[in-house]
Each structure stands twice: as C-alpha cells, then as structure tokens.
Write an enzyme that holds these catalytic residues in place. Sequence first.
Site, mmCIF file in Angstrom:
data_model
loop_
_atom_site.group_PDB
_atom_site.id
_atom_site.type_symbol
_atom_site.label_atom_id
_atom_site.label_comp_id
_atom_site.label_asym_id
_atom_site.label_seq_id
_atom_site.Cartn_x
_atom_site.Cartn_y
_atom_site.Cartn_z
ATOM 1 N N GLY A 71 -4.976 -47.425 -3.845
ATOM 2 C CA GLY A 71 -3.614 -47.721 -4.283
ATOM 3 C C GLY A 71 -3.207 -47.123 -5.616
ATOM 4 N N ARG A 111 -2.907 -44.514 8.534
ATOM 5 C CA ARG A 111 -2.660 -44.716 9.968
ATOM 6 C C ARG A 111 -1.623 -43.699 10.411
ATOM 7 N NH1 ARG A 111 -5.799 -47.328 13.112
ATOM 8 N NH2 ARG A 111 -4.107 -47.883 14.517
ATOM 9 N N ASN A 163 5.995 -39.586 2.448
ATOM 10 C CA ASN A 163 4.532 -39.581 2.323
ATOM 11 C C ASN A 163 4.096 -38.652 1.197
ATOM 12 O OD1 ASN A 163 1.788 -40.082 3.171
ATOM 13 N ND2 ASN A 163 1.792 -38.046 4.133
ATOM 14 N N HIS A 201 0.868 -36.151 0.325
ATOM 15 C CA HIS A 201 -0.289 -35.520 0.963
ATOM 16 C C HIS A 201 -1.008 -34.650 -0.066
ATOM 17 C CE1 HIS A 201 -2.726 -33.906 4.203
ATOM 18 N NE2 HIS A 201 -2.549 -32.717 3.643
HETATM 19 C C1 GRF Z 1 -4.147 -39.729 -2.085
HETATM 20 O O1 GRF Z 1 -4.838 -38.551 -2.394
HETATM 21 C C2 GRF Z 1 -3.019 -39.450 -1.139
HETATM 22 O O2 GRF Z 1 -2.407 -38.205 -1.349
HETATM 23 C C3 GRF Z 1 -3.702 -39.458 0.197
HETATM 24 O O3 GRF Z 1 -4.663 -40.478 0.101
HETATM 25 C C4 GRF Z 1 -5.007 -40.680 -1.263
HETATM 26 C C5 GRF Z 1 -4.705 -42.116 -1.565
HETATM 27 O O4 GRF Z 1 -5.107 -42.482 -2.870
HETATM 28 N N1 GRF Z 1 -2.734 -39.622 1.257
HETATM 29 P P1 GRF Z 1 -4.546 -43.814 -3.498
HETATM 30 O O5 GRF Z 1 -4.846 -44.946 -2.535
HETATM 31 O O6 GRF Z 1 -3.083 -43.656 -3.737
HETATM 32 O O7 GRF Z 1 -5.312 -43.977 -4.779
#
Ligand code: GRF
Length: 213
Positions: free
Chosen positions: A12, A87, A103, A105
């Site tokens: 998070g 998910r 989102n 990524h």
């Molecule tokens: C991040 O690198 C995000 O881009 C990817 O999963 C990771 C999640 O990290 N989708 P966090 O839970 O926000 O620390």
Amino acid sequence: MKRYVILISGRGSNMQALIEANLPGTCAGIISNRPEAAGLAWAAARGLPTAIIDHKAFPSREAFDAALAAEIEARGGELVLLAGFMRVLTEGFVRRFAGRLVNIHPSLLPAFPGLHTHEAALAAGVRIHGCTVHFVTPALDSGPIIIQAAVPVLAGDTAEALAARVLAQEHRIYPQAARAILTGRCRLADDGRVVWQGEATPAGAALCVPAEG
Ligand code: GRF
C-alpha cells in the site's frame, strides 16, 4: 468534493502517497481483496474507512467483481484508484467504471505489461525504465496513458534497486494524475484519448529523469 476509493492488495505504498498528497476529494474507502494486506492497518490507524472483500470467498471472478462494484457504489465512490491491486478485473466491471478507473503500472507501457516488470526490463537491456498511470480498459495494462515517469537503468542494477528507483516516481506521478482527474484538468474523452484541458500533453509533467547516479 469528489469521492474516491483506493483498491489495494498488499503493502500500500502508493495508497499512502495518494493519502499523504491531500487530494482534492474525499477518501470514501480503502478496499482490499486480501485481509492480510499491510496497507489496511496503515489506513485504519489513520482513521480512514477500510473494507475487505476477500476474493477467495467468491465462486467466480464475476461474483467478486459484482461485490466490489457494490461496495464502491455504496460508498459513493466516483473515482477508483488501483494501487497495487493484484486482481484482473472483468470486462463488465471495467466498463461500469469507464473513465473513472485508474491504475499505476511499474513500467513504461506499452513495454512490459504484466508481472515482474523490473526483471523483464533488465533482461531486455533497456536503458530507460519507469512507470505509467493509465485509465483502465478491458485489455490488461493497455489503457490510455495519463502520466509516465522515466528513470535510468544503471550499471549493476538489481531488480530490487530498479524497483525502488521506479517506486519513488510512482509515488510522485500517481498523486499528480489523481489530482488532475479530481479537479477536471484531465479526463478520458469518448474517443478513448486522454485530454488535458484541451492540450495533448501536460507540459513538464510527462517525463522525469532523476539526477542521481
Ligand atoms: C507497485 O509497483 C505498483 O505499480 C504495482 O504494484 C506495486 C504495488 O506497491 N501495480 P504498493 O502496494 O503500492 O506499495
């Protein structure tokens, strides 16, 4: 004030960056599909409303997504921010929240969709890597791009070192993108393009190469 929800599955840290950015909206909920997600405790400790919708409790992806959509709508969530939400969402869910579902990524899309992006970037030998905030469409990691940030790939980089360099940029651009959507400065047009108050690109917001290294 617009109401936004943040969906998480784990640590998070992007959620934290969004909350700490004091976005111009009301956080209507932090929702996790995993009861053990560390981000839930962080949010609860700060008095934020949290909810768990455990995907394992549902017989199908459709049933899980229906419960998730109902939870978001019951909270009055207008903007849905996926922050490490692990998910794949059904087409029905994505269409229901079209233009309101975003989102982050950890790659410069369209390069390296899917998982293990930092390992893939190192294996490909790219010199520049980064992260992308995009509107979500039914095809995985391929929706219209809102903001990207680039970082250098340095000699001797490990996937962990590269991930940390990218993550720092994620924490910078996700709040920027969320703020722009919440204020109406950025939106998804009917033709599928991202529109910035009439401009094609936000000047100065699209690229960041840190001086370090
Ligand atoms: C991040 O690198 C995000 O881009 C990817 O999963 C990771 C999640 O990290 N989708 P966090 O839970 O926000 O620390």
